[in-house]
Design a protein around this motif. Structure first.
Motif, short mmCIF file in Angstrom:
data_model
loop_
_atom_site.label_atom_id
_atom_site.label_comp_id
_atom_site.label_asym_id
_atom_site.label_seq_id
_atom_site.Cartn_x
_atom_site.Cartn_y
_atom_site.Cartn_z
N VAL A 101 0.78 -1.44 -0.07
CA VAL A 101 0.18 0.16 -0.32
C VAL A 101 0.91 1.23 0.15
N ALA A 102 0.20 2.25 -0.71
CA ALA A 102 1.44 3.85 -0.24
C ALA A 102 0.79 4.26 0.29
N PRO A 103 1.86 5.32 0.91
CA PRO A 103 1.31 5.92 2.35
C PRO A 103 -0.21 7.09 2.17
N SER A 104 -0.57 7.43 0.47
CA SER A 104 -2.48 7.87 0.65
C SER A 104 -2.85 7.50 0.40
N ASP A 105 -2.25 5.87 1.06
CA ASP A 105 -3.84 4.32 0.35
C ASP A 105 -3.97 4.94 1.68
N ILE A 106 -6.21 4.63 1.31
CA ILE A 106 -7.09 4.62 3.21
C ILE A 106 -6.63 3.41 3.54
N MET A 107 -7.13 2.83 4.25
CA MET A 107 -6.54 0.97 4.47
C MET A 107 -7.85 1.02 6.03
N THR A 108 -7.71 1.86 6.42
CA THR A 108 -7.95 1.89 8.63
C THR A 108 -8.90 3.36 8.66
N CYS A 109 -9.85 3.11 9.69
CA CYS A 109 -10.46 4.80 10.14
C CYS A 109 -9.27 5.09 10.67
N PRO A 110 -9.63 6.06 10.67
CA PRO A 110 -8.31 6.68 11.69
C PRO A 110 -8.63 6.72 13.41
N ILE A 111 -9.66 5.91 13.80
CA ILE A 111 -10.67 6.68 15.30
C ILE A 111 -10.59 5.31 15.37
#
Length: 211
Positions: A101-111
């Motif tokens: 995955v790239a640093p800009s990929d959204i993989m998880t919810c932040p909270i």
């Protein structure tokens, strides 16, 4: 505040259009797109069309990595035929084969304990039943849209927005992007972006690659 007002106004307008579409559908006049101005459903768009050439010309190709196109599986040509892990180029960041995955990929919810509900591959005939269920549970979701399927169900796309769901892109033909040339990827993404904007007035920010 202005952005929030704009989104609410868009949802209100789209809701009104969706209600009109429902009346037309009930009267036997099904709302459909003018398919002639778009690529063929579920087919990789032609990269030699004037529209795609214009999109390609907008890109600074000196900043685009030159990564070889992957071969597709014999029985599933749209899915990449992954080489052995030790032969995967680590600089290509290939999710389909090595889970990169790239640093800009959204993989998880932040909270922690937050989660996002997403659905791929629509709109389809089953979308309304799904939306009714989500509405009964007071849940909103993100729908990752296959652009060419909007040709058949533009009214469903409007209803998804009117009901407060989020939209994002899932390419035009649902082909594995690593099996396509860079120009084909441009066509897949931009045609999807265009048809969603043509129907809803919204410009997409996110994309989920197939596979």
């Amino acid at each position: 505040m202005a952005e929030q007002f704009s989104l609410k106004t868009t949802q209100k307008n789209i809701k009104a259009e969706a209600e009109e579409d429902e009346r037309e559908r009930n009267s036997g006049n099904k709302n459909q797109m003018n398919a002639a101005i778009y690529p063929i459903k579920d087919r990789i768009p032609d990269v030699n069309s004037p529209q795609v050439k214009a999109w390609v010309a907008e890109i600074d190709w000196s900043k685009v990595p030159d990564i070889p196109v992957a071969k597709g599986l014999k029985d599933a040509p749209r899915f990449p035929d992954c080489p052995p892990k030790e032969k995967v180029d680590p600089t290509s960041c290939w999710w389909s084969c090595d889970g990169c995955v790239a640093p800009s990929d959204i993989m998880t919810c932040p909270i922690q304990n937050n989660w996002g509900l997403t659905y791929d591959d629509g709109p389809t005939e089953a979308s309304r039943e799904l939306m009714a269920h989500l509405q009964s549970k007071k849940i909103s979701a993100t729908f990752f849209i296959v652009g060419s399927r909007v040709l058949e169900f533009p009214d469903i796309l409007k209803e998804e927005v009117a009901q407060g769901h989020h939209l994002a892109m899932h390419t035009w033909s649902h082909a594995g992007l690593t099996t396509l040339t860079n120009h084909q990827i441009v066509a897949e993404v931009r045609w999807t972006e265009k048809i969603i904007r043509d129907v809803t007035g919204l410009t997409m920010k996110y994309i989920r690659p197939p596979y």
